[in-house]
Design a protein around this motif. Structure first.
Motif, PDB file in Angstrom:
ATOM      1  N   LEU A   1       0.719  -1.213  -0.083  1.00  9.62           N
ATOM      2  CA  LEU A   1      -0.465  -0.085   0.240  1.00  9.62           C
ATOM      3  C   LEU A   1       1.237   1.171   0.413  1.00  9.62           C
ATOM      4  O   LEU A   1       2.429   1.483   0.606  1.00  9.62           O
ATOM      5  N   PRO A   2       0.214   2.439  -0.193  1.00 17.14           N
ATOM      6  CA  PRO A   2       1.090   3.505  -0.323  1.00 17.14           C
ATOM      7  C   PRO A   2       1.116   4.044   1.122  1.00 17.14           C
ATOM      8  O   PRO A   2       0.907   3.165   2.175  1.00 17.14           O
ATOM      9  N   ALA A   3       2.803   4.765   1.212  1.00 14.39           N
ATOM     10  CA  ALA A   3       3.180   4.690   2.777  1.00 14.39           C
ATOM     11  C   ALA A   3       2.360   5.426   3.915  1.00 14.39           C
ATOM     12  O   ALA A   3       2.458   4.783   5.008  1.00 14.39           O
ATOM     13  N   PRO A   4       1.153   6.622   3.396  1.00 16.39           N
ATOM     14  CA  PRO A   4       0.050   7.063   4.684  1.00 16.39           C
ATOM     15  C   PRO A   4      -0.829   5.689   4.899  1.00 16.39           C
ATOM     16  O   PRO A   4      -0.847   4.961   6.380  1.00 16.39           O
ATOM     17  N   LEU A   5      -0.985   4.722   3.762  1.00 20.13           N
ATOM     18  CA  LEU A   5      -2.083   3.938   4.395  1.00 20.13           C
ATOM     19  C   LEU A   5      -0.667   2.414   5.205  1.00 20.13           C
ATOM     20  O   LEU A   5      -1.642   1.832   5.869  1.00 20.13           O
ATOM     21  N   THR A   6       0.333   2.129   4.669  1.00 15.12           N
ATOM     22  CA  THR A   6       1.195   1.001   5.366  1.00 15.12           C
ATOM     23  C   THR A   6       1.136   1.650   6.787  1.00 15.12           C
ATOM     24  O   THR A   6       1.510   0.940   7.484  1.00 15.12           O
ATOM     25  N   VAL A   7       1.293   3.278   6.819  1.00 19.10           N
ATOM     26  CA  VAL A   7       1.706   3.308   8.620  1.00 19.10           C
ATOM     27  C   VAL A   7       0.259   2.661   9.323  1.00 19.10           C
ATOM     28  O   VAL A   7       0.406   2.270  10.844  1.00 19.10           O
ATOM     29  N   VAL A   8      -0.579   2.783   9.077  1.00 15.36           N
ATOM     30  CA  VAL A   8      -2.170   2.824   9.326  1.00 15.36           C
ATOM     31  C   VAL A   8      -2.102   1.059   9.818  1.00 15.36           C
ATOM     32  O   VAL A   8      -2.527   0.922  10.961  1.00 15.36           O
ATOM     33  N   LEU A   9      -1.957   0.380   8.510  1.00 13.16           N
ATOM     34  CA  LEU A   9      -2.233  -1.295   8.163  1.00 13.16           C
ATOM     35  C   LEU A   9      -1.259  -1.289   9.969  1.00 13.16           C
ATOM     36  O   LEU A   9      -1.432  -1.855  10.398  1.00 13.16           O
ATOM     37  N   ALA A  10       0.295  -0.767   9.670  1.00 17.86           N
ATOM     38  CA  ALA A  10       1.273  -1.645  10.732  1.00 17.86           C
ATOM     39  C   ALA A  10       0.751  -1.055  11.610  1.00 17.86           C
ATOM     40  O   ALA A  10       1.597  -2.612  12.565  1.00 17.86           O
ATOM     41  N   LEU A  11       0.534  -0.506  12.545  1.00 22.32           N
ATOM     42  CA  LEU A  11      -0.014  -0.283  14.054  1.00 22.32           C
ATOM     43  C   LEU A  11      -1.309  -0.835  13.800  1.00 22.32           C
ATOM     44  O   LEU A  11      -1.178  -1.492  15.672  1.00 22.32           O
ATOM     45  N   LEU A  12      -2.640  -1.338  12.672  1.00 20.87           N
ATOM     46  CA  LEU A  12      -3.192  -2.418  13.316  1.00 20.87           C
ATOM     47  C   LEU A  12      -2.616  -3.479  13.441  1.00 20.87           C
ATOM     48  O   LEU A  12      -3.178  -4.235  14.363  1.00 20.87           O
ATOM     49  N   ALA A  13      -1.508  -3.600  12.604  1.00 18.60           N
ATOM     50  CA  ALA A  13      -1.116  -5.371  13.006  1.00 18.60           C
ATOM     51  C   ALA A  13      -0.460  -5.566  14.046  1.00 18.60           C
ATOM     52  O   ALA A  13      -0.350  -6.321  14.952  1.00 18.60           O
ATOM     53  N   GLY A  14       0.438  -4.353  14.723  1.00 19.80           N
ATOM     54  CA  GLY A  14       0.770  -3.891  15.666  1.00 19.80           C
ATOM     55  C   GLY A  14       0.520  -4.391  16.438  1.00 19.80           C
ATOM     56  O   GLY A  14       0.633  -5.397  17.593  1.00 19.80           O
ATOM     57  N   MET A  15      -1.199  -3.584  16.721  1.00 15.02           N
ATOM     58  CA  MET A  15      -2.063  -4.185  17.828  1.00 15.02           C
ATOM     59  C   MET A  15      -2.778  -5.779  17.713  1.00 15.02           C
ATOM     60  O   MET A  15      -2.615  -5.460  18.868  1.00 15.02           O
ATOM     61  N   ALA A  16      -2.857  -6.214  16.703  1.00 18.11           N
ATOM     62  CA  ALA A  16      -4.148  -7.095  16.769  1.00 18.11           C
ATOM     63  C   ALA A  16      -2.723  -8.025  17.271  1.00 18.11           C
ATOM     64  O   ALA A  16      -3.050  -9.677  17.886  1.00 18.11           O
ATOM     65  N   ALA A  17      -1.467  -8.327  16.589  1.00 21.65           N
ATOM     66  CA  ALA A  17      -0.193  -9.033  17.316  1.00 21.65           C
ATOM     67  C   ALA A  17      -0.450  -9.060  19.163  1.00 21.65           C
ATOM     68  O   ALA A  17      -0.342  -9.723  19.675  1.00 21.65           O
ATOM     69  N   GLY A  18      -0.475  -7.702  19.300  1.00 20.11           N
ATOM     70  CA  GLY A  18      -0.223  -8.099  20.526  1.00 20.11           C
ATOM     71  C   GLY A  18      -1.811  -8.518  21.659  1.00 20.11           C
ATOM     72  O   GLY A  18      -1.321  -8.652  22.808  1.00 20.11           O
ATOM     73  N   ALA A  19      -2.174  -7.734  20.918  1.00 16.50           N
ATOM     74  CA  ALA A  19      -3.595  -8.216  21.403  1.00 16.50           C
ATOM     75  C   ALA A  19      -4.627 -10.006  21.573  1.00 16.50           C
ATOM     76  O   ALA A  19      -4.059 -10.571  22.430  1.00 16.50           O
ATOM     77  N   GLY A  20      -3.873  -9.965  20.802  1.00 18.93           N
ATOM     78  CA  GLY A  20      -4.225 -12.086  19.849  1.00 18.93           C
ATOM     79  C   GLY A  20      -2.488 -12.479  21.596  1.00 18.93           C
ATOM     80  O   GLY A  20      -3.030 -13.602  21.932  1.00 18.93           O
ATOM     81  N   TYR A  21      -1.280 -11.972  20.994  1.00 20.74           N
ATOM     82  CA  TYR A  21      -0.648 -13.279  22.451  1.00 20.74           C
ATOM     83  C   TYR A  21      -0.997 -12.746  23.719  1.00 20.74           C
ATOM     84  O   TYR A  21      -1.033 -13.631  24.326  1.00 20.74           O
TER      85      TYR A  21
END
Lengths: 288, 350
Positions: free
Chosen positions: B101-121
């Protein structure tokens, strides 16, 4: 051959600190005090033993000083949880944090180094038949603790205090006195565990060198149902995991995988055992 | 007036003052002048040179303080912050490096992915308590070690920056970063964490869910009787908690140095500082913010103190722990703490 006597020997060496600390934890558990400060008490023992051994040249004085220092440190839990009736869990967590900060601070101020103090002239514990004297002491401590808890009047009263403090008090047994005793003993044992770790398993002090072993000891208490023999088996499991990890590392497995092994094995063992017995007497720091 | 005198006599004030006094004794013991040292802490952390650093550190400390405060409000202690934090960080790094994805959307995606990983664990630890009877305190902590090892392995082997001698991933592509304020290291991450704090405050004070959580912390049996489902509450609170810890990890990666560096998220001890802050505030939302800021000042100011007075910065870690030791010895359980000590205060000299 993967499972051989070498592996068992290194497992037995790895388990000693855990076993000593877990025995202390088991005594506290039996007296109705949840002691999760084992890690911090051990770390205090590590530093004191190294500092004393270095300044006096005697590892034995190091061991003695470690036991005394950790016992003195355990008074924080005794006063906080038993006398002031504070929250034992929070106290234990705070004690673990305090020990990390305090030993790092002392490392900097006493030795002027950061991270690790490692000096060739630092005297470690001698080995007798491949084990330090503290290892033999830890096995003897299992037997003594088992006899104490099952046969001796002190042990029976200790258990009574943990299971029914009001009833014990009615019979003239002071719960506070027994809880203080158990906590101080756990301090002594954790001090010895720290000395074994810093002067037996290795001969150096590193910041936060207990690296979760005190927590593994807490788990060993749960796994072993706070019985000395059960605790021994649980500690053996951890020792085997650590020794097998080292062995696998020699076979090319990355260090990170083997570092994680003891925690994974411990957690797996907890699943298998706790699932079968859900209801246990709850212990808190406060005497009701 | 009564509020001020009440605050002065509260166990909280007592603990902080006791910590500062004992810290002063330590300083005297090392031959330093406590006034000079404490002044160095305050000016170093709040002066023009230090405030940016304090706010950057404060972002992580506050994030983890909130992460640990939310379950603590219900009497649950999450000790697995480190594992949730690094998994969030490494997941954000992988997402940032490989997202099409374009950079700004990647930032949002990365934040969400990080949250999901932490939450899942974190949910894994909750499941351990719910279905295997392993206390959350222990399961969350034990799970933390393999996670830290896994992230360390990934940063050292498969994801390692080619040709670098450091255990770190490649730098994120241009533009895949949280916007910073001016030339400082303070990023939008601070705003995100402050929004999380505001959401926590609102939930705690104004919603039924917040009331349920508080009641569970005050009296689990009563709240169970009143129909609060403990297991699902544990699950949800841990998901939130781990999600916030993962967010802090993602923020750390999406800010300077814009990559995952092994140990850089765990070494400063945000998890423990955050837990200390949450405990100090008894997990109350506003108190947690204040305590987190206080500890960020200590942490950053400690470095300044080390530079000017040669007192090791570890002293500030000692200070933090002493404050909590005093508080824990006098208090009992979230919420119930204050009522109990108030009753006993008469016999104690404050």
């Amino acid at each position: 051959m993967f499972l051989d006597s070498d592996l068992l020997m290194s497992a037995l060496r790895a388990l000693t600190p855990i076993l000593l600390a877990a025995l202390g934890g088991a005594l506290c558990e039996r007296a109705g005090v949840f002691n999760i400060g084992l890690e911090g008490m051990m770390l205090m023992g590590c530093f004191t033993s190294v500092a004393t051994s270095w300044f006096t040249g005697s590892p034995w004085l190091g061991v003695l000083a470690a036991a005394l220092a950790a016992a003195a440190y355990s008074l924080v839990l005794a006063v906080g949880a038993v006398t002031l009736r504070g929250d034992a869990v929070v106290l234990g967590i705070a004690m673990n944090l305090l020990a990390v900060g305090l030993t790092s601070f002392l490392l900097r101020t006493v030795f002027g180094v950061q991270g690790t103090f490692d000096d060739p002239s630092l005297a470690g514990l001698p080995l007798i038949g491949g084990f330090t004297p503290l290892a033999y002491l830890s096995w003897a401590a299992v037997a003594v603790a088992a006899l104490l808890l099952s046969r001796h009047v002190w042990g029976l009263r200790l258990r009574g205090v943990g299971e029914a403090p009001d009833a014990a008090a009615t019979l003239g047994v002071s719960p506070a006195k027994y809880q203080y005793g158990a906590i101080l003993l756990s301090g002594v044992l954790c001090g010895l565990a720290g000395a074994q770790l810093a002067l037996g398993n290795v001969t150096l002090f590193t910041e936060n060198m207990t690296a979760g072993r005190g927590w593994i000891a807490v788990v060993a208490v749960m796994l072993g149902r706070a019985a000395p023999l059960g605790v021994l088996l649980a500690a053996l499991l951890f020792g085997l995991a650590e020794a097998a990890g080292f062995r696998l590392q020699g076979l090319g497995l990355p260090q990170q995988a083997t570092d994680a092994a003891p925690y994974v094995v411990t957690l797996g063992a907890l699943f298998l055992t706790t699932a079968r017995r859900r209801r246990r007497p709850r212990t808190t720091g406060a005497v009701q | 007036m009564t509020r001020i005198s009440g605050a002065l006599r509260s166990p909280l004030t007592f603990s902080v003052l006791a910590g500062l006094v004992i810290g002063a004794l330590f300083l005297l013991g090392t031959g330093a002048d406590p006034v000079t040292a404490y002044r160095a802490v305050v000016t170093g952390a709040l002066g023009a040179d230090g405030i940016g650093s304090t706010l950057t550190t404060g972002t992580s400390v506050l994030g983890l303080a909130l992460a640990l405060a939310i379950p603590l409000r219900a009497g649950l202690i999450n000790l697995g912050g480190d594992g949730q934090l690094v998994l969030g960080g490494i997941t954000a790094a992988v997402t940032g490096l490989h997202s099409p994805l374009p950079a700004p959307l990647t930032v949002v995606l990365a934040l969400l992915a990080g949250m999901a990983a932490g939450a899942g664990y974190a949910v894994l630890a909750a499941l351990c308590e719910n279905h295997f009877g392993v206390p959350l305190l222990v399961s969350s902590l034990l799970l933390s070690y393999p996670a830290v090892s896994l992230a360390s392995y990934l940063a050292r082997y498969p994801l390692k920056e080619p040709g670098s001698s450091l255990p770190q991933t490649r730098a994120l592509p241009d533009g895949v970063a949280l916007p910073a304020f001016g030339d400082s290291t303070v990023t939008l991450g601070l705003v995100l964490v402050v929004i999380a704090a505001a959401a926590y405050w609102f939930t705690d004070r104004r919603t039924a869910v917040g009331y349920e959580i508080r009641m569970t912390g005050l009296n689990p049996r009563f709240s169970a009787y009143a129909g609060v489902e403990r297991r699902s509450l544990t699950l949800k609170l841990m998901a939130l908690s781990g999600g916030l810890a993962g967010l802090v990890g993602a923020i750390g990666v999406l800010s300077f140095p814009y990559r995952f560096v092994d140990g850089s998220l765990t070494a400063p001890g945000y998890t423990w500082t955050g837990l200390t802050a949450a405990l100090l505030a008894a997990a109350a939302p506003l108190g947690t913010v204040v305590a987190a800021f206080f500890f960020a000042v200590l942490q950053v100011g400690g470095l300044a103190m080390e530079r000017t007075t040669e007192v090791p910065r570890e002293l500030t870690q000692v200070l933090q722990a002493i404050v909590i030791v005093f508080l824990a010895a006098r208090l009992r359980f979230p919420g119930r703490w204050f009522a109990l000590t108030r009753r006993r205060r008469g016999s104690e000299a404050v």
